[in-house]
Design a protein around this motif. Sequence first.
Motif, mmCIF file in Angstrom:
data_model
loop_
_atom_site.group_PDB
_atom_site.id
_atom_site.type_symbol
_atom_site.label_atom_id
_atom_site.label_comp_id
_atom_site.label_asym_id
_atom_site.label_seq_id
_atom_site.Cartn_x
_atom_site.Cartn_y
_atom_site.Cartn_z
ATOM 1 N N ALA A 8 0.833 -1.206 0.000
ATOM 2 C CA ALA A 8 0.000 0.000 0.000
ATOM 3 C C ALA A 8 0.868 1.256 0.000
ATOM 4 O O ALA A 8 0.555 2.240 -0.682
ATOM 5 C CB ALA A 8 -0.932 -0.002 1.206
ATOM 6 N N ILE A 9 1.956 1.218 0.749
ATOM 7 C CA ILE A 9 2.870 2.368 0.794
ATOM 8 C C ILE A 9 3.506 2.590 -0.570
ATOM 9 O O ILE A 9 3.682 3.727 -1.008
ATOM 10 C CB ILE A 9 3.925 2.172 1.901
ATOM 11 C CG1 ILE A 9 3.250 2.268 3.271
ATOM 12 C CG2 ILE A 9 5.045 3.187 1.780
ATOM 13 C CD1 ILE A 9 4.155 1.940 4.435
ATOM 14 N N MET A 14 3.800 5.858 -5.606
ATOM 15 C CA MET A 14 3.637 6.027 -7.053
ATOM 16 C C MET A 14 2.636 7.131 -7.375
ATOM 17 O O MET A 14 2.879 7.963 -8.250
ATOM 18 C CB MET A 14 3.209 4.711 -7.696
ATOM 19 C CG MET A 14 4.319 3.697 -7.787
ATOM 20 S SD MET A 14 3.835 2.239 -8.696
ATOM 21 C CE MET A 14 3.290 1.193 -7.368
ATOM 22 N N VAL A 15 1.523 7.152 -6.648
ATOM 23 C CA VAL A 15 0.508 8.179 -6.886
ATOM 24 C C VAL A 15 1.072 9.565 -6.563
ATOM 25 O O VAL A 15 0.888 10.528 -7.331
ATOM 26 C CB VAL A 15 -0.758 7.891 -6.058
ATOM 27 C CG1 VAL A 15 -1.717 9.062 -6.074
ATOM 28 C CG2 VAL A 15 -1.445 6.631 -6.555
ATOM 29 N N VAL A 62 3.252 20.642 -0.847
ATOM 30 C CA VAL A 62 2.593 19.654 0.008
ATOM 31 C C VAL A 62 2.850 18.243 -0.505
ATOM 32 O O VAL A 62 3.200 17.337 0.274
ATOM 33 C CB VAL A 62 1.075 19.939 0.098
ATOM 34 C CG1 VAL A 62 0.338 18.782 0.733
ATOM 35 C CG2 VAL A 62 0.830 21.224 0.869
ATOM 36 N N PHE A 63 2.714 18.031 -1.816
ATOM 37 C CA PHE A 63 2.932 16.689 -2.370
ATOM 38 C C PHE A 63 4.385 16.247 -2.241
ATOM 39 O O PHE A 63 4.663 15.069 -2.009
ATOM 40 C CB PHE A 63 2.468 16.608 -3.820
ATOM 41 C CG PHE A 63 0.980 16.437 -3.962
ATOM 42 C CD1 PHE A 63 0.332 15.343 -3.418
ATOM 43 C CD2 PHE A 63 0.223 17.378 -4.628
ATOM 44 C CE1 PHE A 63 -1.024 15.183 -3.536
ATOM 45 C CE2 PHE A 63 -1.137 17.234 -4.760
ATOM 46 C CZ PHE A 63 -1.769 16.132 -4.214
ATOM 47 N N VAL A 69 7.959 12.121 3.325
ATOM 48 C CA VAL A 69 7.574 11.429 4.570
ATOM 49 C C VAL A 69 7.244 9.965 4.300
ATOM 50 O O VAL A 69 7.701 9.070 5.025
ATOM 51 C CB VAL A 69 6.377 12.151 5.235
ATOM 52 C CG1 VAL A 69 5.774 11.313 6.349
ATOM 53 C CG2 VAL A 69 6.806 13.508 5.765
ATOM 54 N N VAL A 70 6.466 9.704 3.261
ATOM 55 C CA VAL A 70 6.104 8.325 2.924
ATOM 56 C C VAL A 70 7.346 7.524 2.558
ATOM 57 O O VAL A 70 7.477 6.345 2.944
ATOM 58 C CB VAL A 70 5.052 8.295 1.793
ATOM 59 C CG1 VAL A 70 4.859 6.899 1.249
ATOM 60 C CG2 VAL A 70 3.731 8.855 2.297
#
Length: 82
Positions: A8-9, A14-15, A62-63, A69-70
């Motif tokens: 999921a991470i 990727m998104v 922000v992205f 962080v991810v």
Amino acid sequence: MLQQWIPAIRIIQMVLSVAVVVFILLQVRGAGLGSAFGGSSAGSIFKTRRGVERLVFNATIVFIALFAVVSIVSAMITARGW
């Protein structure tokens, strides 16, 4: 325990990476967002961001922060084997 979240991470990474690329490409250097789609920017050297341009600029920041962080969380989970 957290190893099950790795797929999921990866999808979230990727998104976020596609979103970062899109928002960066929407920012045309030296021109406003309107001129990117055929508008005129003659004579405008220095300009403040307003409206949609400011929104795109802030969304890009922000992205990028979310992606960082991810990515760090993903690296920590993978390295420590949580």
